[in-house]
Design a protein around this motif. Structure first.
Motif, PDB file in Angstrom:
ATOM      1  N   ALA A 314      -6.497 -26.091   7.912  1.00  0.00           N
ATOM      2  CA  ALA A 314      -6.087 -25.886   6.528  1.00  0.00           C
ATOM      3  C   ALA A 314      -4.577 -25.989   6.393  1.00  0.00           C
ATOM      4  CB  ALA A 314      -6.555 -24.515   6.045  1.00  0.00           C
ATOM      5  N   VAL A 315      -4.133 -26.305   5.170  1.00  0.00           N
ATOM      6  CA  VAL A 315      -2.726 -26.336   4.823  1.00  0.00           C
ATOM      7  C   VAL A 315      -2.478 -25.296   3.735  1.00  0.00           C
ATOM      8  CG1 VAL A 315      -2.399 -28.750   5.479  1.00  0.00           C
ATOM      9  CG2 VAL A 315      -3.168 -28.192   3.162  1.00  0.00           C
ATOM     10  N   PHE A 316      -1.205 -25.157   3.340  1.00  0.00           N
ATOM     11  CA  PHE A 316      -0.835 -24.134   2.372  1.00  0.00           C
ATOM     12  C   PHE A 316      -1.567 -24.335   1.042  1.00  0.00           C
ATOM     13  CE2 PHE A 316       2.147 -22.855  -1.067  1.00  0.00           C
ATOM     14  CZ  PHE A 316       2.075 -21.478  -0.871  1.00  0.00           C
ATOM     15  N   GLU A 317      -1.737 -25.607   0.638  1.00  0.00           N
ATOM     16  CA  GLU A 317      -2.422 -25.889  -0.619  1.00  0.00           C
ATOM     17  C   GLU A 317      -3.876 -25.416  -0.580  1.00  0.00           C
ATOM     18  OE1 GLU A 317      -0.471 -27.849   0.969  1.00  0.00           O
ATOM     19  OE2 GLU A 317       1.142 -28.380  -0.404  1.00  0.00           O
ATOM     20  N   ASP A 318      -4.529 -25.494   0.576  1.00  0.00           N
ATOM     21  CA  ASP A 318      -5.908 -25.009   0.681  1.00  0.00           C
ATOM     22  C   ASP A 318      -5.979 -23.499   0.454  1.00  0.00           C
ATOM     23  OD1 ASP A 318      -7.057 -27.508   1.240  1.00  0.00           O
ATOM     24  OD2 ASP A 318      -6.430 -27.353   3.340  1.00  0.00           O
ATOM     25  N   PHE A 319      -4.998 -22.780   0.992  1.00  0.00           N
ATOM     26  CA  PHE A 319      -4.991 -21.331   0.797  1.00  0.00           C
ATOM     27  C   PHE A 319      -4.798 -20.977  -0.674  1.00  0.00           C
ATOM     28  CE2 PHE A 319      -2.553 -17.362   0.418  1.00  0.00           C
ATOM     29  CZ  PHE A 319      -3.441 -16.478   1.009  1.00  0.00           C
ATOM     30  N   ILE A 320      -3.918 -21.701  -1.374  1.00  0.00           N
ATOM     31  CA  ILE A 320      -3.700 -21.439  -2.792  1.00  0.00           C
ATOM     32  C   ILE A 320      -4.972 -21.728  -3.583  1.00  0.00           C
ATOM     33  CG2 ILE A 320      -2.376 -22.164  -4.822  1.00  0.00           C
ATOM     34  CD1 ILE A 320      -0.853 -20.413  -2.848  1.00  0.00           C
ATOM     35  N   ARG A 321      -5.672 -22.796  -3.243  1.00  0.00           N
ATOM     36  CA  ARG A 321      -6.924 -23.123  -3.952  1.00  0.00           C
ATOM     37  C   ARG A 321      -7.952 -22.010  -3.803  1.00  0.00           C
ATOM     38  NH1 ARG A 321      -8.863 -28.068  -1.072  1.00  0.00           N
ATOM     39  NH2 ARG A 321     -10.490 -28.159  -2.690  1.00  0.00           N
ATOM     40  N   TRP A 322      -7.952 -21.330  -2.658  1.00  0.00           N
ATOM     41  CA  TRP A 322      -8.927 -20.252  -2.441  1.00  0.00           C
ATOM     42  C   TRP A 322      -8.411 -18.907  -2.962  1.00  0.00           C
ATOM     43  CZ3 TRP A 322      -8.107 -16.091   1.118  1.00  0.00           C
ATOM     44  CH2 TRP A 322      -9.180 -15.205   1.218  1.00  0.00           C
ATOM     45  N   HIS A 323      -7.145 -18.573  -2.694  1.00  0.00           N
ATOM     46  CA  HIS A 323      -6.617 -17.250  -2.998  1.00  0.00           C
ATOM     47  C   HIS A 323      -6.160 -17.127  -4.453  1.00  0.00           C
ATOM     48  CE1 HIS A 323      -3.874 -13.757  -2.862  1.00  0.00           C
ATOM     49  NE2 HIS A 323      -4.599 -13.369  -1.818  1.00  0.00           N
ATOM     50  N   SER A 324      -5.538 -18.167  -4.979  1.00  0.00           N
ATOM     51  CA  SER A 324      -5.004 -18.138  -6.344  1.00  0.00           C
ATOM     52  C   SER A 324      -5.326 -19.446  -7.042  1.00  0.00           C
ATOM     53  CB  SER A 324      -3.480 -17.901  -6.309  1.00  0.00           C
ATOM     54  OG  SER A 324      -2.941 -17.851  -7.599  1.00  0.00           O
ATOM     55  N   PRO A 325      -6.575 -19.614  -7.498  1.00  0.00           N
ATOM     56  CA  PRO A 325      -6.971 -20.898  -8.101  1.00  0.00           C
ATOM     57  C   PRO A 325      -6.147 -21.270  -9.324  1.00  0.00           C
ATOM     58  CG  PRO A 325      -8.895 -19.544  -7.615  1.00  0.00           C
ATOM     59  CD  PRO A 325      -7.696 -18.671  -7.429  1.00  0.00           C
ATOM     60  N   GLY A 326      -5.562 -20.278 -10.010  1.00  0.00           N
ATOM     61  CA  GLY A 326      -4.764 -20.598 -11.191  1.00  0.00           C
ATOM     62  C   GLY A 326      -3.488 -21.345 -10.882  1.00  0.00           C
ATOM     63  N   ASP A 327      -3.032 -21.290  -9.630  1.00  0.00           N
ATOM     64  CA  ASP A 327      -1.824 -22.016  -9.230  1.00  0.00           C
ATOM     65  C   ASP A 327      -2.134 -23.396  -8.661  1.00  0.00           C
ATOM     66  OD1 ASP A 327       0.320 -20.150  -9.853  1.00  0.00           O
ATOM     67  OD2 ASP A 327      -0.560 -18.870  -8.309  1.00  0.00           O
ATOM     68  N   TRP A 328      -3.348 -23.881  -8.823  1.00  0.00           N
ATOM     69  CA  TRP A 328      -3.710 -25.235  -8.381  1.00  0.00           C
ATOM     70  C   TRP A 328      -4.164 -26.026  -9.606  1.00  0.00           C
ATOM     71  CZ3 TRP A 328      -3.160 -28.575  -4.606  1.00  0.00           C
ATOM     72  CH2 TRP A 328      -3.991 -29.691  -4.542  1.00  0.00           C
ATOM     73  N   GLU A 329      -3.408 -27.041  -9.946  1.00  0.00           N
ATOM     74  CA  GLU A 329      -3.702 -27.896 -11.101  1.00  0.00           C
ATOM     75  C   GLU A 329      -4.528 -29.071 -10.620  1.00  0.00           C
ATOM     76  OE1 GLU A 329       0.032 -28.897 -12.749  1.00  0.00           O
ATOM     77  OE2 GLU A 329       0.579 -26.817 -13.256  1.00  0.00           O
ATOM     78  N   SER A 330      -5.825 -28.989 -10.886  1.00  0.00           N
ATOM     79  CA  SER A 330      -6.752 -30.000 -10.370  1.00  0.00           C
ATOM     80  C   SER A 330      -6.823 -31.182 -11.324  1.00  0.00           C
ATOM     81  CB  SER A 330      -8.140 -29.388 -10.193  1.00  0.00           C
ATOM     82  OG  SER A 330      -9.056 -30.369  -9.775  1.00  0.00           O
ATOM     83  N   ASP A 331      -6.945 -32.381 -10.755  1.00  0.00           N
ATOM     84  CA  ASP A 331      -7.127 -33.607 -11.526  1.00  0.00           C
ATOM     85  C   ASP A 331      -8.582 -34.033 -11.546  1.00  0.00           C
ATOM     86  OD1 ASP A 331      -4.427 -33.688 -11.981  1.00  0.00           O
ATOM     87  OD2 ASP A 331      -3.986 -35.007 -10.259  1.00  0.00           O
ATOM     88  N   GLU A 332      -9.476 -33.218 -10.987  1.00  0.00           N
ATOM     89  CA  GLU A 332     -10.890 -33.553 -10.967  1.00  0.00           C
ATOM     90  C   GLU A 332     -11.488 -33.348 -12.357  1.00  0.00           C
ATOM     91  OE1 GLU A 332     -12.352 -34.816  -8.469  1.00  0.00           O
ATOM     92  OE2 GLU A 332     -10.827 -34.493  -6.921  1.00  0.00           O
ATOM     93  N   PRO A 333     -12.521 -34.090 -12.702  1.00  0.00           N
ATOM     94  CA  PRO A 333     -13.208 -33.855 -13.985  1.00  0.00           C
ATOM     95  C   PRO A 333     -13.783 -32.444 -14.048  1.00  0.00           C
ATOM     96  CG  PRO A 333     -13.838 -35.972 -13.047  1.00  0.00           C
ATOM     97  CD  PRO A 333     -13.048 -35.258 -11.980  1.00  0.00           C
ATOM     98  N   LYS A 334     -13.780 -31.853 -15.259  1.00  0.00           N
ATOM     99  CA  LYS A 334     -14.217 -30.474 -15.411  1.00  0.00           C
ATOM    100  C   LYS A 334     -15.688 -30.292 -15.058  1.00  0.00           C
ATOM    101  CE  LYS A 334     -10.846 -29.289 -18.965  1.00  0.00           C
ATOM    102  NZ  LYS A 334     -10.652 -28.765 -20.344  1.00  0.00           N
ATOM    103  N   GLU A 335     -16.507 -31.310 -15.358  1.00  0.00           N
ATOM    104  CA  GLU A 335     -17.932 -31.127 -15.085  1.00  0.00           C
ATOM    105  C   GLU A 335     -18.233 -31.107 -13.596  1.00  0.00           C
ATOM    106  OE1 GLU A 335     -16.637 -33.512 -16.828  1.00  0.00           O
ATOM    107  OE2 GLU A 335     -17.123 -35.497 -16.016  1.00  0.00           O
ATOM    108  N   VAL A 336     -17.285 -31.603 -12.803  1.00  0.00           N
ATOM    109  CA  VAL A 336     -17.530 -31.615 -11.375  1.00  0.00           C
ATOM    110  C   VAL A 336     -17.152 -30.294 -10.745  1.00  0.00           C
ATOM    111  CG1 VAL A 336     -17.027 -32.873  -9.237  1.00  0.00           C
ATOM    112  CG2 VAL A 336     -17.101 -34.079 -11.423  1.00  0.00           C
TER     113      VAL A 336
END
Length: 621
Positions: A314-336
């Protein structure tokens, strides 16, 4: 006359609060030499040692748990910042109310002995009675109750650590004994087992199992996978440690492997003063985000280490995605996206997941990234516990031993008012609607009046002391209403409607007396209500006035001293009359009144002297 109840004792407690500002330490009230006022030396006596021992034995009974009030607790009880009914500090306050005249000297002495008993429980690793030893700190209670709850948790963890240490020594001694037997059949010295090294390993494994059980904050129960899965062509050969299972179908950014949620330590327990101290430190510094990260460094350090152990690639971005999802701006479609806020990978979605960190996480010198770079890869079972029970326990005892008198009395007043209201609210009064409304109003009035005590805004002779005395008057009236309601409910169990009608009539009279009725009505009110009774209600009323039995009818006669029947009187007075002239006898002529009053002498003999004068046959008047 003066009624003895909660209201009268709460009045004495408020007087003690008013006097608590005269000294800096509780020991000054106990010591006669240091007492500044004569009132402390004369009228304010302290309870004898026998009474103190009896109270302490009652408070620290082994095995007594905190009762679960549940539905019996009033809905407005928790808005008063005091200890819950049945807890250790509440029982201390209720006992203090009824010790002597509840003066400041008696309170100071009992508190000093109370803290000594608490310290004994800490040093001997004995559980605190009437206190929960698990869960989070209830911040809605007073600070002393929070400290005692945290101390109970520290004692439990300290006892567990002691038991684990003894188990390690026992297992090491057993292993050493077995190896000594094997040494008798071993020829080469290089094959001899080293007991010191293996004993350390045994202790480490035992501590690992215990920490995994006691200090982990487990995510939802998912089947954990300890070995990394080969989800793609780039498979890691590093073993996952401390994994609680996969987080849906979320993939890592740099490695085509599933993201695993780690076991983490329990949230750091803090009392109200610890939270306020951290908030003051945050407001004092400009960069609140980085400083809050610095305050939470131990927690973040532990979580990042556990995340690295569960996800080696894992990298730092993976930890943010798990620990603080609000600090990860995803470009994936919402339905996915998955329901957890983390982007998931489906069969038609390209890898790796697309997105970026938020602005505050991307800034140069971000404290979270620095902690991530310094955090090693360690599962929670190998980490140092966040809560040091020995350090926190000593800090709590220092607070209890050095608390200022007015701070103790302020929390005692809040807790005593709440406990008194909760106690009378548990009275079985048939749940009369006016009484329930009156109790709800009492809780709201108490919460409004006691709010200044909770904020430590009271001084000697302030207006708050007078507000407390006015609150006691209201409390006393409600207490009398509850007495009447409970009495009517007991007398008219078979006719509840009759009890309710009589109580409503009395409640209206009581409301007029307190000045809460509508203006313009007559202040005088008599109970001239006429009720039409049903047949079964007539029988209930008649049973309340049963005719006296034969023995009961003779009690009054016998109590007056029927000597012929051999019953001694409860009070007896014998009067002797002596006349010097013979004309005063029965057969002589009548003596004029003027002479008779001068000649007659009357003597009264106490009850214990009558036995020696019976033979003289006096005239009994």
């Amino acid at each position: 006359g003066s009624n003895i109840g909660f209201a009268s004792q709460l009045c004495l407690l408020v007087d003690a609060l008013d006097m608590s500002f005269e000294a800096q330490f509780l020991e000054d009230f106990v010591s006669v030499e240091k007492s500044s006022t004569d009132a402390l030396k004369s009228s304010m006596v302290i309870p004898p040692p026998t009474v103190v021992d009896r109270v302490l034995k009652e408070l620290f009974q082994e095995g007594v748990k905190l009762p679960d009030l549940g539905k019996a607790e009033n809905k407005n009880s928790r808005i008063i910042k005091g200890a819950p009914l049945g807890s250790l500090f509440t029982e201390f306050c209720l006992n203090v109310l009824w010790i002597g005249n509840c003066n400041i000297r008696a309170i100071a002495l009992l508190w000093i002995e109370f803290v000594r008993e608490v310290r004994w429980c800490w040093e001997e690793s004995q559980p605190l009675p009437r206190m929960p030893d698990s869960g989070s700190i209830d911040l809605s209670t007073c600070l002393i109750n929070q400290k005692l709850q945290m101390l109970a948790i520290c004692i439990d963890k300290k006892q567990q650590a002691s038991e684990e240490f003894l188990d390690c020594i026992s297992s090491a001694d057993t292993a050493s004994a077995h190896m000594e037997e094997d040494d008798q059949f071993t020829v080469e010295s290089s094959n001899v087992w080293q007991p010191v090294d293996n004993s350390d390993n045994n202790c480490e494994s035992s501590s690992t199992r215990s920490n995994l059980h006691d200090h982990e904050r487990s995510p939802p129960k998912i089947e954990a996978k300890d070995v990394s899965s080969s989800a793609g062509p780039k498979s890691s050969d590093v073993v996952r440690r401390g994994s609680a299972g996969e987080v849906g179908s979320v993939m890592l950014l740099k490695s085509r492997q599933s993201l695993h949620a780690p076991y983490t330590q329990e949230a750091l327990l803090m009392t109200e003063d610890m939270h306020e101290e951290r908030l003051r430190a945050v407001h004092a510094l400009g960069d609140s985000f980085n400083f809050s990260a610095q305050l939470e460094k131990e927690v973040l350090y532990s979580d990042m280490s556990a995340f690295k152990a569960a996800n080696p690639d894992a990298v730092f971005e993976d930890f943010i995605r798990w620990h603080s999802p609000g600090d990860w701006e995803s470009d994936e479609p919402k339905e996915v996206g998955s329901s957890s806020g983390l982007p998931s990978v489906g069969p038609k979605v390209a890898w790796p997941p697309r997105g970026r960190l938020s602005q505050r996480m991307s800034e140069h010198g971000n404290m979270w990234r620095k902690i991530w770079n310094d955090a090693p890869s360690l599962p929670v079972s190998e980490q140092k516990p966040l809560l040091d029970p020995n350090r926190e326990g000593e800090k709590i005892l220092h607070y209890l031993e050095t608390i200022r008198p007015h701070q103790l009395l302020e929390q005692m007043v809040c807790t005593s008012f709440r406990a008194a209201a909760d106690t009378i609210n548990q009275t079985n009064y048939g749940r009369l609607k006016p009484m329930e409304t009156r109790m709800d109003q009492l809780y709201l009035t108490m919460a409004s009046t006691l709010r200044r005590l909770q904020a430590n805004l009271v001084s000697a002779g302030s207006e708050t002391i007078e507000d407390l005395r006015r609150l006691i008057v209201i409390f006393g009236r409600v207490e009398k209403l509850m007495t009447v309601a409970a009495s009517l409910h007991r007398k008219f169990l078979q006719a509840p409607s009759l009890a309710e009608t009589i109580f409503i009539d009395y409640y209206k009279f009581h409301s007029k007396k307190m000045g809460t009725s509508r203006t313009g009505e007559d202040d005088e009110m008599e109970f001239d209500m006429k009720l039409q009774l049903r047949s079964h209600e007539r029988q209930v009323i008649s049973n309340m006035f049963t005719p006296p039995s034969a023995n009961q009818s003779w009690r009054k006669v016998l109590s007056m001293g029927n000597l012929l029947n051999g019953h001694e009187p409860t009070v007896r007075e014998v009067m002797f009359s002596k006349r010097d002239r013979s004309s005063g006898n029965h057969y002589a002529a009548r003596t004029p009144r003027d002479y008779r009053e001068e000649e007659i002498e009357t003597y009264r003999i106490p009850q214990e002297q009558t036995a020696s004068t019976v033979n003289n046959r006096p005239s009994l008047v």
